[in-house]
Design a protein around this motif. Structure first.
Motif, PDB file in Angstrom:
ATOM      1  N   SER A 154       0.841  -1.205   0.000  1.00  0.00           N
ATOM      2  CA  SER A 154       0.000   0.000   0.000  1.00  0.00           C
ATOM      3  C   SER A 154       0.877   1.256   0.000  1.00  0.00           C
ATOM      4  CB  SER A 154      -0.970   0.004   1.180  1.00  0.00           C
ATOM      5  OG  SER A 154      -0.295   0.264   2.392  1.00  0.00           O
ATOM      6  N   VAL A 155       2.005   1.205   0.698  1.00  0.00           N
ATOM      7  CA  VAL A 155       2.958   2.327   0.683  1.00  0.00           C
ATOM      8  C   VAL A 155       3.511   2.514  -0.735  1.00  0.00           C
ATOM      9  CG1 VAL A 155       5.213   3.149   1.509  1.00  0.00           C
ATOM     10  CG2 VAL A 155       3.600   2.118   3.117  1.00  0.00           C
ATOM     11  N   ALA A 156       3.870   1.398  -1.378  1.00  0.00           N
ATOM     12  CA  ALA A 156       4.398   1.451  -2.754  1.00  0.00           C
ATOM     13  C   ALA A 156       3.383   2.085  -3.696  1.00  0.00           C
ATOM     14  CB  ALA A 156       4.772   0.052  -3.226  1.00  0.00           C
ATOM     15  N   LYS A 157       2.128   1.733  -3.505  1.00  0.00           N
ATOM     16  CA  LYS A 157       1.055   2.281  -4.356  1.00  0.00           C
ATOM     17  C   LYS A 157       0.942   3.794  -4.136  1.00  0.00           C
ATOM     18  CE  LYS A 157      -2.464   0.984  -7.135  1.00  0.00           C
ATOM     19  NZ  LYS A 157      -2.098   1.647  -8.385  1.00  0.00           N
ATOM     20  N   GLN A 158       0.983   4.202  -2.859  1.00  0.00           N
ATOM     21  CA  GLN A 158       0.909   5.641  -2.548  1.00  0.00           C
ATOM     22  C   GLN A 158       2.090   6.404  -3.154  1.00  0.00           C
ATOM     23  OE1 GLN A 158       0.726   5.711   1.748  1.00  0.00           O
ATOM     24  NE2 GLN A 158      -1.128   4.470   1.747  1.00  0.00           N
ATOM     25  N   LEU A 159       3.251   5.741  -3.238  1.00  0.00           N
ATOM     26  CA  LEU A 159       4.457   6.385  -3.770  1.00  0.00           C
ATOM     27  C   LEU A 159       4.514   6.339  -5.298  1.00  0.00           C
ATOM     28  CD1 LEU A 159       7.103   5.144  -1.190  1.00  0.00           C
ATOM     29  CD2 LEU A 159       6.310   7.482  -1.476  1.00  0.00           C
ATOM     30  N   GLY A 160       3.504   5.719  -5.921  1.00  0.00           N
ATOM     31  CA  GLY A 160       3.425   5.810  -7.384  1.00  0.00           C
ATOM     32  C   GLY A 160       3.587   4.535  -8.178  1.00  0.00           C
ATOM     33  N   ALA A 161       3.609   3.369  -7.532  1.00  0.00           N
ATOM     34  CA  ALA A 161       3.659   2.117  -8.308  1.00  0.00           C
ATOM     35  C   ALA A 161       2.395   2.013  -9.154  1.00  0.00           C
ATOM     36  CB  ALA A 161       3.763   0.915  -7.379  1.00  0.00           C
ATOM     37  N   ASP A 162       2.537   1.573 -10.409  1.00  0.00           N
ATOM     38  CA  ASP A 162       1.362   1.432 -11.275  1.00  0.00           C
ATOM     39  C   ASP A 162       0.488   0.268 -10.823  1.00  0.00           C
ATOM     40  OD1 ASP A 162       1.793   3.518 -13.374  1.00  0.00           O
ATOM     41  OD2 ASP A 162       3.705   2.465 -13.508  1.00  0.00           O
ATOM     42  N   LYS A 163       1.138  -0.837 -10.464  1.00  0.00           N
ATOM     43  CA  LYS A 163       0.401  -2.015  -9.977  1.00  0.00           C
ATOM     44  C   LYS A 163       1.225  -2.679  -8.894  1.00  0.00           C
ATOM     45  CE  LYS A 163      -3.169  -2.493 -12.911  1.00  0.00           C
ATOM     46  NZ  LYS A 163      -4.553  -2.759 -12.636  1.00  0.00           N
ATOM     47  N   THR A 164       0.534  -3.349  -7.961  1.00  0.00           N
ATOM     48  CA  THR A 164       1.217  -4.141  -6.944  1.00  0.00           C
ATOM     49  C   THR A 164       0.699  -5.575  -7.013  1.00  0.00           C
ATOM     50  OG1 THR A 164      -0.434  -3.640  -5.259  1.00  0.00           O
ATOM     51  CG2 THR A 164       1.441  -2.142  -5.407  1.00  0.00           C
ATOM     52  N   VAL A 165       1.577  -6.518  -6.707  1.00  0.00           N
ATOM     53  CA  VAL A 165       1.182  -7.925  -6.684  1.00  0.00           C
ATOM     54  C   VAL A 165       1.638  -8.531  -5.367  1.00  0.00           C
ATOM     55  CG1 VAL A 165       1.403 -10.190  -7.809  1.00  0.00           C
ATOM     56  CG2 VAL A 165       1.390  -8.106  -9.214  1.00  0.00           C
TER      57      VAL A 165
END
Length: 364
Positions: free
Chosen positions: A220-231
Motif C-alpha cells: 500500500s505504501v508502494a502504491k501511494q508512492l506511485g507504483a502502477d500495480k502491486t502484486v
C-alpha cells in the motif's frame, strides 16, 4: 546537542565532548566518548544533524557480522548521514563552515585500477562508515574527506540529505540496468531499498512499474508512492508459475528490467522467469549468498543478470532529483528519534521490528 544525558571525564576549555553510538556486542549499543582524528588539509569536521538506520546497521547489532565483515572491536555505527560543516582543512575550497552537506560514506584508495576507472565502489581497500573496522557517523561530530561531502541546496533538508545514501543504491541500480523512458520495470520487494529503486526508476523515465511483496502494508505504501500495480506473493517456491502469470498480467506488456531488492532464491527465480527475452535482471538485495536458480531457461532467452555493490558518483544526481522534486523521499521517513541512550535503543528496536517502519531517522 544530545549527549545522551551522560558525562564522561573532564573536557578542556569548556569544549563539548564528542559522543557517539558505539556497538559493543550483540544488542549492546552505548553512547560513549568518540575522539576525532586530527583534521587533515583535505578534510572537513561535520556536526551530524540527520542519521538514518539501515538494515545493515540492525544486522550488525543483532549478529556482529555481515558475510565477511565482522565486528571484532567496538565500532561507532551509522552511515546514512547529513550535517553542517564546522571546520575545513587548509586545502578545502568548495565548502565553508555553516554549509549543509550530504555525506557519501565510502572512500576508495584512488590508486588501484578500479578506482582509476571510476569504479571506486569495487575498490578492495574501500573504507566505508560502519563497515568494520571503520567507525560510522552516529555521533555529534565526525571528520571525513571534504570531496565526498556534497553541499545541499537551501530547499533540500538535512533529512533528505541523509536519504541520499539509500537513494544512491536505487540510482546506481537504474544506471547499471539502463532504465529509460521505454523501460517497463518490475521491482521485487517493497522494503526501503525496493521503494527507492522504484522512485529512481520513475525519475529515470520508466513509464510503468510493478512492485511485488509478501506484505500488504508495504504494497500500500508502494502504491501511494506511485507504483502502477502491486502484486502480493507468498513465500512458497511452488507458487512461482502462478505468480509470474499474475505479474505479467499486471505489467500488461514486456518486462524489460527486473530489480530483485530482496535476494532470496524465490525472488530471483521469479525475476528470471518474469523478465522478457532479451531483458535484464539486476540483483540489488543480498538475502541469500547461495541460490539454486533456473539460469539455463533464462540464459537461452538472453536474459542478462547484473549485480550492484553500493554506488558510485551518485550524490550530485540524488541531490538534483530531490531539489527538482522528481523524487520525494520524505514519505519514507516514518519514525524520528533524538540522540540519547534510551532513544538510540528504541530507534534500533523500532527499525528491527519492521511493521510500519520504513526509515527510522535520528535528529541530532
Amino acid at each position: 546537542m544530545g549527549k545522551g544525558g551522560m558525562s564522561h571525564g573532564d573536557v578542556k576549555d569548556g569544549e563539548e565532548e564528542n559522543m557517539a553510538a558505539w556497538l559493543l556486542g550483540v544488542n549492546n549499543l552505548k553512547i560513549q566518548p568518540f575522539k576525532l582524528p586530527p583534521l587533515g588539509p583535505h578534510d572537513a569536521r561535520i556536526r551530524m544533524k540527520a542519521v538514518g538506520i539501515c538494515r545493515s546497521d540492525v544486522h550488525y547489532l543483532k549478529e556482529m557480522r555481515i558475510a565477511d565483515f565482522v565486528v571484532k572491536e567496538p565500532m561507532v555505527i551509522g552511515h546514512e548521514c547529513a550535517g553542517i560543516i564546522e571546520e575545513v582543512g587548509s586545502e578545502v575550497k568548495h565548502l565553508v563552515p555553516g554549509d549543509r552537506v550530504a555525506i557519501e560514506p565510502g572512500i576508495g584508495c584512488m590508486r588501484c585500477d578500479l578506482c582509476k576507472e571510476g569504479r571506486y565502489n569495487l575498490c578492495p581497500e574501500m573504507k566505508s562508515f560502519a563497515s568494520p573496522p571503520v567507525h560510522g557517523s552516529l555521533a555529534n561530530q565526525i571528520v571525513h574527506p571534504a570531496d565526498v561531502c556534497f553541499k545541499l541546496p537551501d530547499d533540500v533538508s538535512l533529512e533528505e540529505g541523509a536519504m541520499c545514501e539509500p537513494l544512491s543504491v536505487g540510482v546506481h541500480a537504474c544506471r547499471r540496468a539502463n532504465v529509460g523512458p521505454e523501460t517497463n520495470v518490475l521491482v521485487m520487494g517493497a522494503g526501503p531499498i525496493g521503494l527507492v529503486t522504484m522512485l529512481s526508476a520513475r525519475a529515470f523515465g520508466s513509464s510503468r512499474i510493478v512492485i511485488v511483496d509478501v506484505d500488504d502494508h508495504r504494497l500500500s505504501v508502494a502504491k501511494q508512492l506511485g507504483a502502477d500495480k502491486t502484486v502480493k506473493v507468498s513465500t512458497s517456491l511452488n507458487d512461482i508459475p502462478t505468480e509470474v502469470e499474475q505479474i505479467k498480467k499486471a505489467m500488461g506488456g514486456a518486462i524489460e528490467i527486473s530489480f530483485d531488492c530482496v535476494g532470496f532464491t524465490k525472488t530471483m527465480s521469479t525475476a528470471l522467469s518474469a523478465t522478457s527475452s532479451g531483458g535484464k535482471v539486476c540483483l540489488v538485495g543480498l538475502g541469500h549468498t547461495e541460490m539454486t536458480l533456473p539460469i539455463a531457461p533464462a540464459a537461452i532467452r538472453e536474459v542478462d543478470v547484473v549485480g550492484i555493490f553500493r554506488y558510485k558518483n551518485t550524490w550530485p544526481l540524488c541531490i538534483e532529483f530531490l531539489r527538482s522534486g522528481k523524487i520525494d523521499v520524505k514519505p519514507l521517513i516514518t519514525h524520528r528519534f533524538g540522540f540519547s541512550q534510551k532513544e538510540v535503543e528504541e530507534a534500533f528496536e523500532t527499525s528491527a521490528r519492521g511493521g510500519t517502519a520504513i526509515k527510522v531517522m535520528f535528529n541530532l
